[in-house]
Design a protein around this motif. Sequence first.
Motif, PDB file in Angstrom:
ATOM      1  N   THR A  68       9.749  -5.986  16.100  1.00 41.04           N
ATOM      2  CA  THR A  68       8.773  -6.691  15.279  1.00 41.04           C
ATOM      3  C   THR A  68       9.333  -6.825  13.873  1.00 41.04           C
ATOM      4  OG1 THR A  68       6.781  -6.108  16.508  1.00 41.04           O
ATOM      5  CG2 THR A  68       6.534  -6.427  14.149  1.00 41.04           C
ATOM      6  N   VAL A  69       9.377  -8.053  13.373  1.00 38.25           N
ATOM      7  CA  VAL A  69       9.890  -8.312  12.018  1.00 38.25           C
ATOM      8  C   VAL A  69       8.672  -8.414  11.098  1.00 38.25           C
ATOM      9  CG1 VAL A  69      11.340  -9.789  10.593  1.00 38.25           C
ATOM     10  CG2 VAL A  69      11.820  -9.565  13.038  1.00 38.25           C
ATOM     11  N   ALA A  70       8.495  -7.411  10.265  1.00 35.72           N
ATOM     12  CA  ALA A  70       7.242  -7.308   9.505  1.00 35.72           C
ATOM     13  C   ALA A  70       7.483  -7.012   8.031  1.00 35.72           C
ATOM     14  CB  ALA A  70       6.352  -6.209  10.103  1.00 35.72           C
ATOM     15  N   ASN A  71       6.676  -7.625   7.212  1.00 37.30           N
ATOM     16  CA  ASN A  71       6.551  -7.316   5.784  1.00 37.30           C
ATOM     17  C   ASN A  71       5.397  -8.168   5.279  1.00 37.30           C
ATOM     18  OD1 ASN A  71       6.764  -6.846   3.022  1.00 37.30           O
ATOM     19  ND2 ASN A  71       9.004  -6.697   3.096  1.00 37.30           N
ATOM     20  N   GLN A  72       4.325  -7.516   4.843  1.00 40.56           N
ATOM     21  CA  GLN A  72       3.148  -8.304   4.454  1.00 40.56           C
ATOM     22  C   GLN A  72       3.367  -9.078   3.165  1.00 40.56           C
ATOM     23  OE1 GLN A  72       3.443  -5.134   3.877  1.00 40.56           O
ATOM     24  NE2 GLN A  72       2.189  -4.396   2.182  1.00 40.56           N
ATOM     25  N   LYS A  73       4.457  -8.767   2.474  1.00 41.69           N
ATOM     26  CA  LYS A  73       4.815  -9.512   1.267  1.00 41.69           C
ATOM     27  C   LYS A  73       5.444 -10.849   1.688  1.00 41.69           C
ATOM     28  CE  LYS A  73       7.250  -8.321  -3.065  1.00 41.69           C
ATOM     29  NZ  LYS A  73       7.088  -9.603  -3.592  1.00 41.69           N
ATOM     30  N   PRO A 113       2.803 -12.691  10.697  1.00 40.08           N
ATOM     31  CA  PRO A 113       2.284 -13.346   9.494  1.00 40.08           C
ATOM     32  C   PRO A 113       2.417 -12.408   8.293  1.00 40.08           C
ATOM     33  CG  PRO A 113       0.476 -12.609  10.888  1.00 40.08           C
ATOM     34  CD  PRO A 113       1.736 -12.360  11.661  1.00 40.08           C
ATOM     35  N   PRO A 114       2.385 -12.947   7.065  1.00 38.46           N
ATOM     36  CA  PRO A 114       2.495 -12.088   5.878  1.00 38.46           C
ATOM     37  C   PRO A 114       1.162 -11.408   5.559  1.00 38.46           C
ATOM     38  CG  PRO A 114       2.341 -14.378   5.227  1.00 38.46           C
ATOM     39  CD  PRO A 114       2.372 -14.373   6.726  1.00 38.46           C
ATOM     40  N   SER A 115       0.726 -10.543   6.460  1.00 39.34           N
ATOM     41  CA  SER A 115      -0.523  -9.797   6.271  1.00 39.34           C
ATOM     42  C   SER A 115      -0.470  -8.575   7.167  1.00 39.34           C
ATOM     43  CB  SER A 115      -1.734 -10.661   6.654  1.00 39.34           C
ATOM     44  OG  SER A 115      -1.765 -10.851   8.060  1.00 39.34           O
ATOM     45  N   LEU A 116      -1.464  -7.692   7.033  1.00 33.62           N
ATOM     46  CA  LEU A 116      -1.524  -6.508   7.884  1.00 33.62           C
ATOM     47  C   LEU A 116      -2.748  -6.585   8.794  1.00 33.62           C
ATOM     48  CD1 LEU A 116      -0.458  -3.765   5.312  1.00 33.62           C
ATOM     49  CD2 LEU A 116       0.919  -4.747   7.144  1.00 33.62           C
ATOM     50  N   GLY A 117      -3.060  -7.794   9.261  1.00 32.60           N
ATOM     51  CA  GLY A 117      -4.236  -8.005  10.096  1.00 32.60           C
ATOM     52  C   GLY A 117      -3.988  -7.702  11.559  1.00 32.60           C
ATOM     53  N   LEU A 118      -4.902  -8.184  12.401  1.00 37.29           N
ATOM     54  CA  LEU A 118      -4.885  -7.865  13.824  1.00 37.29           C
ATOM     55  C   LEU A 118      -3.675  -8.459  14.553  1.00 37.29           C
ATOM     56  CD1 LEU A 118      -6.486  -6.209  15.777  1.00 37.29           C
ATOM     57  CD2 LEU A 118      -8.054  -8.126  16.112  1.00 37.29           C
ATOM     58  N   LEU A 119      -3.183  -9.602  14.098  1.00 37.33           N
ATOM     59  CA  LEU A 119      -1.987 -10.171  14.721  1.00 37.33           C
ATOM     60  C   LEU A 119      -0.776  -9.271  14.485  1.00 37.33           C
ATOM     61  CD1 LEU A 119      -2.360 -13.986  13.907  1.00 37.33           C
ATOM     62  CD2 LEU A 119      -2.622 -12.884  16.145  1.00 37.33           C
ATOM     63  N   THR A 120      -0.638  -8.774  13.257  1.00 30.86           N
ATOM     64  CA  THR A 120       0.472  -7.870  12.953  1.00 30.86           C
ATOM     65  C   THR A 120       0.329  -6.558  13.707  1.00 30.86           C
ATOM     66  OG1 THR A 120       0.789  -8.853  10.771  1.00 30.86           O
ATOM     67  CG2 THR A 120       1.691  -6.656  11.095  1.00 30.86           C
ATOM     68  N   VAL A 121      -0.892  -6.053  13.827  1.00 36.21           N
ATOM     69  CA  VAL A 121      -1.126  -4.829  14.602  1.00 36.21           C
ATOM     70  C   VAL A 121      -0.713  -5.051  16.055  1.00 36.21           C
ATOM     71  CG1 VAL A 121      -2.891  -3.251  15.486  1.00 36.21           C
ATOM     72  CG2 VAL A 121      -2.929  -3.933  13.097  1.00 36.21           C
ATOM     73  N   ASN A 122      -1.047  -6.210  16.630  1.00 45.04           N
ATOM     74  CA  ASN A 122      -0.625  -6.534  17.989  1.00 45.04           C
ATOM     75  C   ASN A 122       0.896  -6.496  18.113  1.00 45.04           C
ATOM     76  OD1 ASN A 122      -2.344  -7.840  20.469  1.00 45.04           O
ATOM     77  ND2 ASN A 122      -3.542  -7.791  18.582  1.00 45.04           N
ATOM     78  N   GLU A 155       7.333  -3.172  -3.796  1.00 51.63           N
ATOM     79  CA  GLU A 155       5.881  -3.227  -3.981  1.00 51.63           C
ATOM     80  C   GLU A 155       5.209  -3.581  -2.652  1.00 51.63           C
ATOM     81  OE1 GLU A 155       3.765  -6.536  -6.089  1.00 51.63           O
ATOM     82  OE2 GLU A 155       3.536  -5.006  -7.641  1.00 51.63           O
ATOM     83  N   GLY A 156       4.260  -2.801  -2.241  1.00 48.54           N
ATOM     84  CA  GLY A 156       3.553  -3.063  -0.989  1.00 48.54           C
ATOM     85  C   GLY A 156       4.227  -2.472   0.230  1.00 48.54           C
ATOM     86  N   LEU A 157       5.485  -2.031   0.060  1.00 50.52           N
ATOM     87  CA  LEU A 157       6.207  -1.486   1.208  1.00 50.52           C
ATOM     88  C   LEU A 157       5.573  -0.176   1.684  1.00 50.52           C
ATOM     89  CD1 LEU A 157       8.622  -2.011   3.051  1.00 50.52           C
ATOM     90  CD2 LEU A 157      10.023  -0.650   1.489  1.00 50.52           C
ATOM     91  N   GLY A 158       5.060   0.600   0.730  1.00 46.74           N
ATOM     92  CA  GLY A 158       4.394   1.857   1.084  1.00 46.74           C
ATOM     93  C   GLY A 158       3.202   1.624   2.003  1.00 46.74           C
ATOM     94  N   GLN A 159       2.438   0.571   1.706  1.00 46.54           N
ATOM     95  CA  GLN A 159       1.275   0.246   2.545  1.00 46.54           C
ATOM     96  C   GLN A 159       1.715  -0.146   3.955  1.00 46.54           C
ATOM     97  OE1 GLN A 159      -2.139   0.503   1.749  1.00 46.54           O
ATOM     98  NE2 GLN A 159      -2.227   0.232   3.954  1.00 46.54           N
ATOM     99  N   LEU A 160       2.787  -0.928   4.043  1.00 45.96           N
ATOM    100  CA  LEU A 160       3.315  -1.320   5.356  1.00 45.96           C
ATOM    101  C   LEU A 160       3.744  -0.088   6.144  1.00 45.96           C
ATOM    102  CD1 LEU A 160       4.355  -3.388   7.442  1.00 45.96           C
ATOM    103  CD2 LEU A 160       6.484  -3.492   6.139  1.00 45.96           C
TER     104      LEU A 160
END
Length: 296
Positions: A39-44, A164-173, A193-198
């Motif tokens: 999974t390629v993720a970063n909400q930023k 997507p650039p968010s931490l919503g249900l699609l990213t959780v999936n 910035e924001g990496l800690g939350q991810l």
Amino acid sequence: MSGEGAGWTPIAAEAERATKVLHPESLKLPRPTRRRIMTVANQKGGVGKTTSTVNLAAALALHGLKTLVIDLDPQGNASTALAVEHRSGTPSVYEVLIGEISLADAAAVSNQSENLYCVPATIDLAGAEIELVSMVARESRLKEALNSEALDQLGVDYVFIDCPPSLGLLTVNALVAAKEVLIPIQCEYYALEGLGQLLRNIELVKAHLNPALDVSTILLTMYDGRTKLADQVTSEVRGHFGDTCLSTVIPRSVKVSEAPGYGQTVLSYDPGSRGAMSYLDAAREIATRGAEEGTA
């Protein structure tokens, strides 16, 4: 450069690099010991997430590995870059998530390589998070779709899920469906910035939904060697994540930015460019790690 000498020119050097990309028989990348789902993720936003997804996937595919890109972003940018149809009504990841069609029914072959498949995202995906809320096992819909039988049918070695650039249900999936997370981090101010939350969200998913999940790869993007800041960020990220960081750094490149506008990855748009070679080097590192470590 092997071609350096009396006849060496920048154009000759670029032609030599392009030949390496366009004639990959000289560089067969090793298959992973087990299928890798990343999974390629970063909400930023704007960190090179989709760009990295499609170019790494294309590099692996061009060099003999069957690769699948799941476009989980309603904007459909990965589908655009891979020249895969994603108008409303096209079989897409939305229908896969709600269980209407199988993964194989939605997967289309990209014109970049016969080894490269993409499950496109249409605008219908924009409302999927709301629909998923009321569904049974809503966090595991993508995992169910990416079962071994479905992936065996396509015969893929690698699966990349573009979030997507968010931490919503699609990213959780996406995080529940994978065993590995690849995080692109840009070599710029506010990079962390924001990496800690991810990372906290990844730990939550690991604790409650997917114990096998692990941040396996950090990719530094948008590196500008002319600035001291880029080196500072690179050192800071490497100091924090250690060997999780790939040694290859993706440079800031106009060619990389232009390629999606032509429905191409940078490897086909300008195969001799520094951006293309950097993604090829990063893909080689990922493939080598997969063959050596047996991550899956």
